[in-house]
Structure formats: structure tokens, C-alpha cells
Design a protein around this motif. Sequence first.
Motif, mmCIF file in Angstrom:
data_model
loop_
_atom_site.group_PDB
_atom_site.id
_atom_site.type_symbol
_atom_site.label_atom_id
_atom_site.label_comp_id
_atom_site.label_asym_id
_atom_site.label_seq_id
_atom_site.Cartn_x
_atom_site.Cartn_y
_atom_site.Cartn_z
ATOM 1 N N ARG A 254 0.832 -1.178 0.103
ATOM 2 C CA ARG A 254 -0.243 0.088 -0.015
ATOM 3 C C ARG A 254 0.851 1.348 -0.007
ATOM 4 N NH1 ARG A 254 -4.729 2.147 4.248
ATOM 5 N NH2 ARG A 254 -4.961 4.315 3.153
ATOM 6 N N GLY A 255 1.697 1.505 0.803
ATOM 7 C CA GLY A 255 2.732 2.630 0.974
ATOM 8 C C GLY A 255 3.910 2.230 1.502
ATOM 9 N N ILE A 256 4.841 3.490 1.647
ATOM 10 C CA ILE A 256 6.196 3.301 2.390
ATOM 11 C C ILE A 256 6.380 4.589 3.329
ATOM 12 C CG2 ILE A 256 7.317 4.127 0.358
ATOM 13 C CD1 ILE A 256 9.827 2.245 1.093
ATOM 14 N N CYS A 257 6.877 4.298 4.466
ATOM 15 C CA CYS A 257 7.001 5.514 5.243
ATOM 16 C C CYS A 257 8.767 5.291 5.150
ATOM 17 C CB CYS A 257 6.691 5.000 6.694
ATOM 18 S SG CYS A 257 5.102 4.879 6.942
ATOM 19 N N THR A 258 9.160 6.845 5.179
ATOM 20 C CA THR A 258 10.765 6.961 5.172
ATOM 21 C C THR A 258 10.947 7.973 6.162
ATOM 22 O OG1 THR A 258 10.778 8.659 3.429
ATOM 23 C CG2 THR A 258 10.664 6.377 2.606
ATOM 24 N N ARG A 259 12.332 8.248 6.236
ATOM 25 C CA ARG A 259 12.970 9.340 7.086
ATOM 26 C C ARG A 259 12.496 10.657 6.610
ATOM 27 N NH1 ARG A 259 18.803 6.369 6.756
ATOM 28 N NH2 ARG A 259 18.169 6.405 4.589
ATOM 29 N N HIS A 260 12.492 10.740 5.199
ATOM 30 C CA HIS A 260 12.046 11.950 4.781
ATOM 31 C C HIS A 260 10.619 12.454 5.047
ATOM 32 C CE1 HIS A 260 12.692 15.523 2.184
ATOM 33 N NE2 HIS A 260 11.501 15.222 1.497
ATOM 34 N N ASP A 261 9.689 11.310 4.921
ATOM 35 C CA ASP A 261 8.396 11.634 5.738
ATOM 36 C C ASP A 261 8.219 11.971 7.075
ATOM 37 O OD1 ASP A 261 7.176 10.673 3.198
ATOM 38 O OD2 ASP A 261 7.666 8.569 3.785
ATOM 39 N N VAL A 262 9.170 11.478 7.850
ATOM 40 C CA VAL A 262 9.274 12.055 9.264
ATOM 41 C C VAL A 262 9.697 13.552 9.345
ATOM 42 C CG1 VAL A 262 10.258 11.818 11.488
ATOM 43 C CG2 VAL A 262 9.495 9.653 10.061
ATOM 44 N N LEU A 263 10.936 13.731 8.557
ATOM 45 C CA LEU A 263 11.167 15.104 8.493
ATOM 46 C C LEU A 263 9.930 16.055 8.147
ATOM 47 C CD1 LEU A 263 13.731 17.199 8.525
ATOM 48 C CD2 LEU A 263 13.787 16.759 6.076
ATOM 49 N N GLY A 264 9.606 15.789 6.934
ATOM 50 C CA GLY A 264 8.183 16.635 6.792
ATOM 51 C C GLY A 264 7.191 16.821 7.790
ATOM 52 N N ALA A 265 6.923 15.642 8.475
ATOM 53 C CA ALA A 265 5.919 15.740 9.438
ATOM 54 C C ALA A 265 6.209 16.718 10.515
ATOM 55 C CB ALA A 265 5.456 14.399 10.185
ATOM 56 N N LEU A 266 7.758 16.624 11.121
ATOM 57 C CA LEU A 266 8.307 17.276 12.008
ATOM 58 C C LEU A 266 8.296 18.904 11.639
ATOM 59 C CD1 LEU A 266 10.715 15.107 13.489
ATOM 60 C CD2 LEU A 266 8.460 15.345 14.337
ATOM 61 N N ASN A 267 8.212 19.029 10.329
ATOM 62 C CA ASN A 267 8.417 20.505 10.048
ATOM 63 C C ASN A 267 7.090 21.465 10.460
ATOM 64 O OD1 ASN A 267 9.271 22.882 8.433
ATOM 65 N ND2 ASN A 267 7.435 22.498 7.138
ATOM 66 N N ASN A 268 6.182 20.777 10.915
ATOM 67 C CA ASN A 268 5.014 21.422 11.577
ATOM 68 C C ASN A 268 5.116 21.682 12.988
ATOM 69 O OD1 ASN A 268 2.526 22.081 12.540
ATOM 70 N ND2 ASN A 268 1.427 20.353 11.731
ATOM 71 N N PRO A 269 5.054 22.734 13.593
ATOM 72 C CA PRO A 269 5.739 22.915 14.892
ATOM 73 C C PRO A 269 4.383 22.552 15.779
ATOM 74 C CG PRO A 269 4.944 25.047 14.032
ATOM 75 C CD PRO A 269 5.210 24.012 12.877
ATOM 76 N N PHE A 270 3.342 22.146 15.200
ATOM 77 C CA PHE A 270 2.345 22.033 16.264
ATOM 78 C C PHE A 270 1.933 20.255 15.911
ATOM 79 C CE2 PHE A 270 1.713 26.339 15.267
ATOM 80 C CZ PHE A 270 1.846 26.867 16.574
ATOM 81 N N VAL A 271 2.734 19.722 15.197
ATOM 82 C CA VAL A 271 2.391 18.067 14.925
ATOM 83 C C VAL A 271 1.881 17.483 16.154
ATOM 84 C CG1 VAL A 271 4.951 17.600 14.727
ATOM 85 C CG2 VAL A 271 3.080 16.119 13.356
ATOM 86 N N ARG A 272 1.104 16.511 15.716
ATOM 87 C CA ARG A 272 0.555 15.775 16.905
ATOM 88 C C ARG A 272 1.152 14.168 16.592
ATOM 89 N NH1 ARG A 272 -3.047 18.015 20.424
ATOM 90 N NH2 ARG A 272 -3.776 19.943 19.667
#
Length: 340
Positions: A254-272
Motif C-alpha cells: 500500500r505505501g512506504i514510510c521513510t525518514r524524509h516523511d518524518v522530516l516533513g511531518a516534524l516541520n509542522n511545529p504543532f504536529v501531533r
Amino acid sequence: MSAVVAFDPIETLLAAARPVVFGAIACESVARSDGAIEAATPGESLREAVSRMWWRKVGALPVLADGRLAGALAEDDLLHLLADRLRERAEAVAVTGGDLVIWESLLENTTVRDAMTPLADLAAVRAGTSLLAAIETSFGPTATRRRKSYLFALDENGAPLRVISFRDIARYLVRLYDGETPAAAFAKPGLYAEARRLAWPVLDLSLGTLLDHERLGSRPEPLGDAADAPETIARMVDHALGYAIVAAKGGALRGICTRHDVLGALNNPFVRLEALRAERLMSEPVKTVSEVDTLCGLFKMMAIEGFRHMPLVDDDDRVTRVISMWQGIGMLAHSRPESQ
């Protein structure tokens, strides 16, 4: 009585190619040289550094102290710090669940120093070092359990002149194959033609041939698409892979999660924490390769489109291996220890 070592035609081919394809060119010559190097300091806010990495589109920041390389902050460092904090605060994570605000409750008050890899665990070499010797420094055990996914070419004062990614190396191989690498990049004029001659049969190898010789990729351990954030992040740090394959019910990719995806998520200062669940974090649809694809085709996809991990599927579209750029370059440039 001496042991008999089985003849390995792939290793024989690679052993002939390595000294010229990788050994006759300086490591910094394969790196992009557009603009100043983006860097960080140990005391800088980690959140601010993460934001710069995302917007500047860089996977690693050299960390400087008094102008010298002291360490580096890479996507892999963020992933491991996050995994460590999730384990340390498992009780609070369980209570708050997906509503937990990551920068307030897991990574609060963190600095670059808290996450970075120190110089001793980096692949850092003097400018002018051959690409072959530089790549060799990327392999072997590290105290931080992290792959050395970037090379740092330093000047005589220990300051970084170039940051070289494995994508840069893949791009170099493709350009060499296509005749686009400048001949002047090689130590001697005659070595350019020799490098191309040796690179062609190597890069024309099919992925199926390499798999038959157990030369490429890792076996997938898929996550379910309902995996929560702690499970997703933990799977990505397992065996220092830096990714997680996500399968739907029935086992289909279905999909793949990578370190780059984590970086993108953490770019949001309010990420949950909810944003790091497999289903929310993953990229889809996923491009794949098959056994009939060649190494050149694989590296072209990686170099041009930026894929660091490529699932390899069989005739029934089942994932049998996942090939990382680090593994692929390592197979070509890093010699195996001889069998005892």
C-alpha cells in the motif's frame, strides 16, 4: 589445507571496475556545488534546524564549532531521537495517545546537539580523497547505530567543502553510463574511457541476476496500515533501515514510510503523534522495480526522482525485497571480506 572459495562472477566484475569507476575520481567532484553549504551549530534549536532542512531540501546539515566540522544532523538522527523519546516516555504516550504534541511533549527544548551524530561516527575525509576510499568509510559499526548516509569532504582546516549524498553518487554513475561525466574529473585523461567501459557491464546487470547471487536488498517486514505512531517509528529504526513498508489487509503493498516523511511531518511545529501513524505518514502509491530492471534503471529512478528505497516485486506484485540506495552503492563500491 586451504579452504576453497567459490568463484563469484559478480564480485570478479566489481573488483575489476571499482579501482577506476570509483577510485580514479575525487569524492567532492560528484557533489553538487551550487551555493554555500547549509550548516547548523550544536546549540541551535532542533525545531528550527528541522524547518531549515525541510525548506532548503537537504537531508543533512553539517554541525560546525569554530568553523570546523563537529558532527552532522541528518534525517536518520531525527528518526532515532524520536524513537528513543517514544520508548522513554511510553507511559505518557499511552495516556495521551495520538493527541500528544511532539514538540511540546517529546522533543521540547531540544537542540541540535541532542540529536546530531558526532564527528567520530561520520564519513568525513579530506578533499581530494578518492570516491572509493570515501565510500569505504561509510561502512562498518558505529556507536550511534546509524548508517553513514552522507560523505563530508573537508578542507585542511576541518571545514566542510562538500556534503555528498548517496543520491549524488547514483547520479554520477548514471551520468558516467550516459557519457555526461566530464573527462577532466578523472585523475588521468585515459581513465575516463576505461571507467565507462567498465561501468557498462556493471550497470547493465539485472536485479534478478544480483538477487540470484544474494547481492542486493533486504527482506521486507510489512506493517499493517493501522499501525500506530510508536510501532511505525520503531519499525523504521529496526536494523537501521530507515523505512517501513506498509501493507493493506491481504498483504498487498500500500505505501512506504521513510525518514524524509518524518522530516516533513516534524516541520509542522504543532504536529501531533497521530500524524506519525503508518497510514498518515506513508507515501502512496509506491513505485516499484522488478527482476528484469537493470542497475542503471534503478539508479536513474533514484537519482532523478529521489527515491532512496525501492520495493522489488515478483510477477504477482508481492514485495520480495527492498533495495536502498545505500545498499546499492555499497554493493558496487564496498568490497566484501573474503571468506575464511
